[in-house]
Motif scaffolding. Sequence first.
Motif, PDB file in Angstrom:
ATOM      1  N   THR A 465       3.490  -5.065  -8.876  1.00 40.66           N
ATOM      2  CA  THR A 465       3.018  -3.717  -8.602  1.00 40.66           C
ATOM      3  C   THR A 465       3.003  -3.425  -7.106  1.00 40.66           C
ATOM      4  OG1 THR A 465       0.827  -4.631  -8.884  1.00 40.66           O
ATOM      5  CG2 THR A 465       1.609  -3.183 -10.615  1.00 40.66           C
ATOM      6  N   ILE A 466       2.769  -4.461  -6.307  1.00 40.57           N
ATOM      7  CA  ILE A 466       2.522  -4.191  -4.902  1.00 40.57           C
ATOM      8  C   ILE A 466       3.653  -4.615  -3.974  1.00 40.57           C
ATOM      9  CG2 ILE A 466       0.981  -4.785  -2.972  1.00 40.57           C
ATOM     10  CD1 ILE A 466      -1.225  -5.087  -5.061  1.00 40.57           C
ATOM     11  N   ALA A 467       4.311  -5.691  -4.346  1.00 39.65           N
ATOM     12  CA  ALA A 467       5.083  -6.399  -3.338  1.00 39.65           C
ATOM     13  C   ALA A 467       6.383  -5.810  -2.778  1.00 39.65           C
ATOM     14  CB  ALA A 467       5.366  -7.801  -3.856  1.00 39.65           C
ATOM     15  N   PRO A 468       7.261  -5.226  -3.574  1.00 36.54           N
ATOM     16  CA  PRO A 468       8.611  -4.997  -3.053  1.00 36.54           C
ATOM     17  C   PRO A 468       8.666  -4.259  -1.725  1.00 36.54           C
ATOM     18  CG  PRO A 468       8.504  -4.430  -5.359  1.00 36.54           C
ATOM     19  CD  PRO A 468       7.120  -4.748  -4.932  1.00 36.54           C
ATOM     20  N   SER A 469       7.827  -3.240  -1.572  1.00 40.88           N
ATOM     21  CA  SER A 469       7.935  -2.449  -0.343  1.00 40.88           C
ATOM     22  C   SER A 469       7.575  -3.297   0.877  1.00 40.88           C
ATOM     23  CB  SER A 469       7.044  -1.230  -0.409  1.00 40.88           C
ATOM     24  OG  SER A 469       5.712  -1.631  -0.413  1.00 40.88           O
ATOM     25  N   PHE A 470       6.644  -4.242   0.701  1.00 38.76           N
ATOM     26  CA  PHE A 470       6.281  -5.095   1.837  1.00 38.76           C
ATOM     27  C   PHE A 470       7.435  -6.035   2.194  1.00 38.76           C
ATOM     28  CE2 PHE A 470       1.793  -4.316   0.416  1.00 38.76           C
ATOM     29  CZ  PHE A 470       1.512  -3.459   1.453  1.00 38.76           C
TER      30      PHE A 470
END
Length: 824
Positions: A465-470
């Motif tokens: 849910t969180i990781a790809p953009s980082f």
Amino acid sequence: MSHNKMSFDELKNKGNDFFKKQNYEGALHFYERALTFQPESDVIYSNMAAALLRLERFYEAYSCAEKALKGGSNNEKALYRLGKAAYGMQDWEKALDHFDELHEKFPECPFAVDELTKTLDRLEESHSGHYDRQKLYESHEKGLPCDAAEYEEPVEIVDIPGKGKGVIVNREVKKGTLLMASKAYAFVCDKEQSLDFSNDRNETVLKMPKREVLIGNSSDPLAQELEYRTVEKLKKNPQTAKKLYALYAGSNFDRNEEILDGVIDIERIQKILMYNRIQPKIMFNSTMSIFGEEHGIGLWILPSYINNSCLSNAVFTHIGDVGFIHAVCDLKKGDEVTLSYLEPFFPYKGRQLYFQKFYNFICKCHLCELDRMDELMDLQREEIFNNLSAQTARKPPREALYYAAQSLVQMRQTYTNSRKELQIYLIRILSLMIGHSALDNSLEEEHVSLVQELYKVLGEPLKYTIAPSFYISAASSYSRQSKPETAKKFLDEAFEIEKVRRGADRTFFNYIFSKYQSISTIGTISETEDPHLFKVIKKPDMKITEAPVPLREFFSFGYEGLSDKVLAKLVGNNRAQADPLNEKELKALEEIFNNSDYTITDEHVSGLEKGLKWSVSTITPIFDVFCLAMLNDSLNRVFCSINEGKGEQTLRSLNNLLTSETPEPVRILVCRALTNAAAHDPGREMLRSDFTTVVSLLMKQIQVLKSSIQLAATSALANLSLIMFRNFEAGESKPREEALLALIKESWSIQSIDSIETAVRLLQAIGTLLWKDPSMIKISKYGGLCGFVGRITEGFVDKNAVPKSEADEIVLLLCRKIMALIMC
Ligand SMILES: C[S@@+](CC[C@H](N)C(=O)[O-])C[C@H]1O[C@@H](n2cnc3c(N)ncnc32)[C@H](O)[C@@H]1O
């Protein structure tokens, strides 16, 4: 002729006329009347089938086509329409039979093979779960319908104690498996937001059989439109009522209740939408994904049966109205499939309130149980986090990181070892730090190591849910530092995640990445040794090589484009002056103009001073030189410093020249001089001393419909925004607000923007002006800035079409970025 006296042929022809004019309702009216003369007319039934198909009333179309076929006069058309109706009903087997027969009996039929191929593709999808995502994506981008079959092989709907119905897997599945694909019952794409969702639609709904009308109780136009489309779909295809009404609608509604055909139970539909609609942007914060551009709100029937877990084992994504659910963990046969209705980023209390308020349940998932046991600690964590947010709100990134690092240590101590994987507050602090570090180029090292740190803290489900953009942002940082190897590693990680959460293969990932990664890193990724990874933005024709928001550096107008004619003109105009420049002064100005290695002397100053007093009809060559003088550190100080120099006087003179009486060429040069003044501290100090007036005057220049003046004014405006942004970071916010208000006030008089470069500059100026300041964002929201941004964009790019050039794309991306900022 009175309609009542019309013959069969006249009614049929009238129907055909309406059909040609695309008034299908009208056509149906006359066909139905024609049937009263010849109740078995296969021609009329065939025509009715065609009209019903256009109206997407597939079930009725099917039945009319069947009747036409029985009559037998034109079997080719009837068979074709039968197949199309079955296709619309998503009955692929039936559609295949009809198109097969069509092909066999009428091998010359020009559509048969195409329709057969399409139907076979759908059948294949429904059995194998293999989808051509890129094709779907391209269709969606072009505003075409996304043609896809439903797939649900690995799942079943069952009763789940304490949760009503739910979905389980009927076999063991591996992480990354597609669990279901679902075509939305109704869907509204965010891109449609600018459309006028007509108000008189409520009336249509009111006229229908109903129990109670509550329509319009939601203030979100997208949600209202979804409600309208759901009702429309049901009206057109009442045969779908059963599957719609079977959805959960709260404890006051019995989902097994028999509802008479044709009854539109508005209240129930509203509740169904409330509990089951999916709006990824809000629910899963998918702006955080590199695929974050695909947003919308929809009702997907099968996914509606999936219950919540804050650490879900599945993830929902969609391409247009086609929703996909992928497993993000390995699952055993019989395991319940779960989605996170809300980003687990939110603290326990917030999540529970949300579930109770919007879904009416208490979540007892693993994460909530752990949080509940840990509730006291959670309060302490909330306090640490809130203090940190307040402390860092208006701090420059470096200082913010310093405070955050201390809070991180404090926060770590609140977690015991047993909570290794679920430390939401650590993730929140780290995300906040990543956000701050991304604002300052000199913090790239920190940025990357923070992303790495976040990775250690994220548990498996959270990654999806969180990781790809980082990952992407770390990849960009490494790329900027010319470390393509490491950049590639991060990008590969992002791909691995997208592979699992949305079944993306590398080609599709690269396609989307090259298209959209620029949303967050626009123009900042340099070419690397692996060109296929960082193809990025090619230099657009109009030299918009960088379009970052917030701006990273000041614009300036340099020596390019200046010709020796300026000097000749300077000498000529000098002769006409009562108090001309002397030889030395002329020579000094020549030095500035030629940018030769000069040390400033009294003549440089006095030459400019004298020249600036010339009349507006002779002043242009002086201004050409003055613009260049602003780039010189010492001259900038002499003319712009408020304390030590003539800053106040210079600004007054420049402002005075920005009136409509001044000829345009001079005003262009004044705007350029204001732009160049920002090159050094004294110039910035001067511009800061009266933001509001300068912004208003510059905005007035944009009202002149000429590219060169608009571009010069927007460049100065962009520089002002950057000055204000930097001061805001240093804790000063008032002038920014005033400048924004001045900008909004003047924005309504701007009729048109002449060039795409100007549009880009203006959008950058606006984005930079708003960046990271909630109070500014509020002013923009209520001040109608969204409308202005939308107008600028629409002037160049059709929001629903594929941008035609890189420059179009940049405008669109900037617009989206600003909208996201304002609407978040
Ligand atoms: C989208 S529906 C899910 C399917 C639903 N359980 C059904 O019976 O059709 C949302 C509703 O399911 C129930 N629900 C979802 N997740 C739950 C959970 N973790 N615990 C209890 N009820 C839940 C709530 O009533 C919620 O309003």
